[in-house]
Design an enzyme around this catalytic site. Structure first.
Site, PDB file in Angstrom:
ATOM      1  N   ALA A  66       0.771  -1.284  -0.092  1.00  0.00           N
ATOM      2  CA  ALA A  66       0.180  -0.036   0.097  1.00  0.00           C
ATOM      3  C   ALA A  66       0.842   1.439   0.025  1.00  0.00           C
ATOM      4  CB  ALA A  66      -0.739   0.001   1.310  1.00  0.00           C
ATOM      5  N   GLY A 109       0.536  -5.056   0.747  1.00  0.00           N
ATOM      6  CA  GLY A 109      -0.757  -5.003  -0.338  1.00  0.00           C
ATOM      7  C   GLY A 109      -0.501  -5.712  -1.676  1.00  0.00           C
ATOM      8  N   GLU A 112      -0.386  -9.220  -1.220  1.00  0.00           N
ATOM      9  CA  GLU A 112      -1.927  -9.600  -1.016  1.00  0.00           C
ATOM     10  C   GLU A 112      -2.672  -9.496  -2.461  1.00  0.00           C
ATOM     11  OE1 GLU A 112      -2.500  -6.475   1.921  1.00  0.00           O
ATOM     12  OE2 GLU A 112      -3.071  -7.971   3.494  1.00  0.00           O
ATOM     13  N   GLU A 132       4.533  -5.226   7.137  1.00  0.00           N
ATOM     14  CA  GLU A 132       3.761  -4.270   7.735  1.00  0.00           C
ATOM     15  C   GLU A 132       3.994  -4.072   9.232  1.00  0.00           C
ATOM     16  OE1 GLU A 132       2.575  -6.200   5.452  1.00  0.00           O
ATOM     17  OE2 GLU A 132       0.947  -5.578   4.495  1.00  0.00           O
TER      18      GLU A 132
HETATM   19  N1  CO8 Z   1       4.706   3.483  -0.433  1.00  0.00           N
HETATM   20  C1  CO8 Z   1       4.939   4.369  -0.841  1.00  0.00           C
HETATM   21  N2  CO8 Z   1       6.192   4.491  -1.229  1.00  0.00           N
HETATM   22  C2  CO8 Z   1       6.995   3.591  -1.541  1.00  0.00           C
HETATM   23  C3  CO8 Z   1       6.460   2.231  -1.350  1.00  0.00           C
HETATM   24  C4  CO8 Z   1       5.367   2.121  -0.605  1.00  0.00           C
HETATM   25  N3  CO8 Z   1       4.904   1.128  -0.057  1.00  0.00           N
HETATM   26  N4  CO8 Z   1       7.554   1.381  -1.540  1.00  0.00           N
HETATM   27  C5  CO8 Z   1       8.537   2.126  -2.191  1.00  0.00           C
HETATM   28  N5  CO8 Z   1       8.045   3.231  -2.204  1.00  0.00           N
HETATM   29  C6  CO8 Z   1       9.001   4.431  -2.885  1.00  0.00           C
HETATM   30  C7  CO8 Z   1      10.144   4.612  -1.985  1.00  0.00           C
HETATM   31  O1  CO8 Z   1       9.652   5.701  -0.826  1.00  0.00           O
HETATM   32  C8  CO8 Z   1      10.930   5.494  -3.025  1.00  0.00           C
HETATM   33  O2  CO8 Z   1      10.652   6.744  -3.298  1.00  0.00           O
HETATM   34  P1  CO8 Z   1      11.468   7.988  -3.493  1.00  0.00           P
HETATM   35  O3  CO8 Z   1      12.427   7.536  -4.646  1.00  0.00           O
HETATM   36  O4  CO8 Z   1      10.784   9.300  -3.648  1.00  0.00           O
HETATM   37  O5  CO8 Z   1      12.515   7.922  -2.163  1.00  0.00           O
HETATM   38  C9  CO8 Z   1      10.765   4.671  -4.349  1.00  0.00           C
HETATM   39  O6  CO8 Z   1       9.587   3.939  -4.111  1.00  0.00           O
HETATM   40  C10 CO8 Z   1      12.014   3.643  -4.619  1.00  0.00           C
HETATM   41  O7  CO8 Z   1      12.071   2.979  -3.343  1.00  0.00           O
HETATM   42  P2  CO8 Z   1      13.245   2.531  -2.769  1.00  0.00           P
HETATM   43  O8  CO8 Z   1      14.430   3.782  -2.969  1.00  0.00           O
HETATM   44  O9  CO8 Z   1      12.996   2.472  -1.161  1.00  0.00           O
HETATM   45  O10 CO8 Z   1      13.911   1.663  -3.429  1.00  0.00           O
HETATM   46  P3  CO8 Z   1      14.588   0.234  -2.667  1.00  0.00           P
HETATM   47  O11 CO8 Z   1      15.003  -0.836  -3.955  1.00  0.00           O
HETATM   48  O12 CO8 Z   1      15.797   0.833  -2.071  1.00  0.00           O
HETATM   49  O13 CO8 Z   1      13.855  -0.641  -1.922  1.00  0.00           O
HETATM   50  C11 CO8 Z   1      11.616  -1.655  -1.225  1.00  0.00           C
HETATM   51  C12 CO8 Z   1      12.459  -1.201  -2.318  1.00  0.00           C
HETATM   52  C13 CO8 Z   1      12.320  -2.838  -0.483  1.00  0.00           C
HETATM   53  C14 CO8 Z   1      10.425  -2.146  -1.930  1.00  0.00           C
HETATM   54  C15 CO8 Z   1      11.376  -0.574  -0.252  1.00  0.00           C
HETATM   55  O14 CO8 Z   1      10.962   0.667  -1.046  1.00  0.00           O
HETATM   56  C16 CO8 Z   1      10.546  -0.839   0.577  1.00  0.00           C
HETATM   57  O15 CO8 Z   1      10.634  -1.466   1.733  1.00  0.00           O
HETATM   58  N6  CO8 Z   1       9.189  -0.179   0.493  1.00  0.00           N
HETATM   59  C17 CO8 Z   1       7.845  -0.296   1.596  1.00  0.00           C
HETATM   60  C18 CO8 Z   1       7.579  -1.800   1.484  1.00  0.00           C
HETATM   61  C19 CO8 Z   1       6.413  -1.948   2.597  1.00  0.00           C
HETATM   62  O16 CO8 Z   1       6.601  -1.714   3.769  1.00  0.00           O
HETATM   63  N7  CO8 Z   1       5.398  -2.336   1.995  1.00  0.00           N
HETATM   64  C20 CO8 Z   1       4.043  -2.569   3.020  1.00  0.00           C
HETATM   65  C21 CO8 Z   1       3.180  -1.347   3.011  1.00  0.00           C
HETATM   66  S1  CO8 Z   1       1.813  -1.380   4.140  1.00  0.00           S
HETATM   67  C22 CO8 Z   1       0.859  -2.228   3.506  1.00  0.00           C
HETATM   68  O17 CO8 Z   1       0.904  -2.768   2.277  1.00  0.00           O
HETATM   69  C23 CO8 Z   1      -0.456  -2.531   4.080  1.00  0.00           C
HETATM   70  C24 CO8 Z   1      -1.395  -3.506   3.310  1.00  0.00           C
HETATM   71  C25 CO8 Z   1      -2.732  -3.421   3.416  1.00  0.00           C
HETATM   72  C26 CO8 Z   1      -3.667  -2.408   2.749  1.00  0.00           C
HETATM   73  C27 CO8 Z   1      -3.462  -2.731   1.230  1.00  0.00           C
HETATM   74  C28 CO8 Z   1      -4.064  -1.733   0.372  1.00  0.00           C
HETATM   75  C29 CO8 Z   1      -3.611  -1.542  -1.065  1.00  0.00           C
END
Ligand code: CO8
Length: 258
Positions: A66, A109, A112, A132
């Site tokens: 998400a 998500g 999911e 999460e």
């Molecule tokens: N939300 C918002 N922005 C994100 C997300 C995210 N989930 N994932 C990545 N981004 C953004 C980063 O902030 C970054 O933006 P910027 O260039 O502006 O800094 C860009 O994408 C690229 O990401 P990274 O620089 O972090 O790239 P890396 O290769 O270093 O890392 C990862 C990639 C491992 C995917 C890392 O970005 C990460 O850990 N992302 C978050 C993953 C996460 O925690 N997901 C769970 C989110 S909560 C959730 O899903 C709740 C589910 C229930 C609801 C479902 C409804 C849809």
């Protein structure tokens, strides 16, 4: 090809493809994007020219969960009023086969979304997980239920509690996904599988999905009753006549979905 704000949509040989297209944030799913995915999936489900639906991301990410930025200001009341997960329930009512093609991250998500699909194919560098817990929340779009059904409670709790990512191979070994392929072959292998499925008798495919989908909620006897009813129903289709006649005439059947 139709471009929505966050996805691209096209049909190729009876396969409807939904490509997640928000690469600047690893295909993080904001609410509008989820609305688009579900609306287009439903449109494909109604479209007679489509027999199978594929959901895919890009080389780096299927979807990284998400959109965390969008959730920052959420409160229990804002979510109660918005009901952001109601749209996900509609995915459980899709009658055509859904295949997820996963390269890169399928997290939160995003995982999911893949788990809402009937089949999951992944490139060998794909990573699946529920991070999460590290954000102080938990899966909300079915993760605790779908992963537990896929791998059992003990294993699912381990993955969800620790927020670790599982490799494609681990996911396959635990029965969470169907196939692992070389990342560069993902597209081709997915379309091969989708095309094969698109050539099966559509009514059989649909009724099999319904029966298998109920296996976990119905008693064995009730599940077998449903299967039997669906079996009888296939005999109302021209495809049943075609399939059996083709066998007798030693030729390949040509199924029309009627
Ligand atoms: N939300 C918002 N922005 C994100 C997300 C995210 N989930 N994932 C990545 N981004 C953004 C980063 O902030 C970054 O933006 P910027 O260039 O502006 O800094 C860009 O994408 C690229 O990401 P990274 O620089 O972090 O790239 P890396 O290769 O270093 O890392 C990862 C990639 C491992 C995917 C890392 O970005 C990460 O850990 N992302 C978050 C993953 C996460 O925690 N997901 C769970 C989110 S909560 C959730 O899903 C709740 C589910 C229930 C609801 C479902 C409804 C849809």
């Amino acid at each position: 090809m139709v471009n929505r704000s966050y996805i691209k949509v096209f049909v190729e040989n009876g396969v409807g493809v939904i490509q997640l297209d928000r690469p600047q944030v690893a295909n993080a799913l904001n609410r509008e994007m989820v609305d688009e995915i579900v609306a287009e999936t439903e449109a494909f489900d109604r479209d007679e020219s489509v027999r199978v639906i594929v959901v895919k991301g890009n080389d780096k990410a299927f979807a990284a969960g998400a959109d965390i930025e969008e959730m920052l200001e959420d409160t229990p009341l804002s979510m109660e009023l918005l009901d952001p997960f109601a749209v996900w329930d509609r995915l459980t009512r899709i009658k055509k086969p859904l295949i997820a093609a996963v390269n890169g991250f399928a997290l939160g998500g995003g995982f999911e979304l893949a788990l809402h699909c009937d089949l999951i194919i992944a490139g060998e560098t794909a990573q699946f997980g529920f991070p999460e817990v590290k954000l102080g929340v938990m899966p909300g779009a079915g993760g605790t239920q779908l992963l537990t059904k896929a791998m059992g409670k003990r294993k699912a709790l381990e993955w969800i509690w620790f927020g670790a990512s599982m490799s494609a191979k681990e996911a396959m070994n635990h029965g969470v996904i169907n196939r692992v392929v070389a990342p560069e072959m993902l597209e081709e292998e997915t379309m091969n599988m989708a095309n094969q499925l698109a050539n099966q008798a559509p009514i059989s495919v649909r009724l099999i999905k319904e029966a298998a989908g109920k296996a976990e909620e119905l008693s064995l006897l009730d599940g077998m009753k449903l299967e039997r009813k669906n079996f009888y129903l296939t005999f109302d289709s021209q495809d049943q006549t075609e399939g059996m006649q083709a066998f007798m005439e030693k030729r390949s059947p040509s199924f029309k979905g009627v």
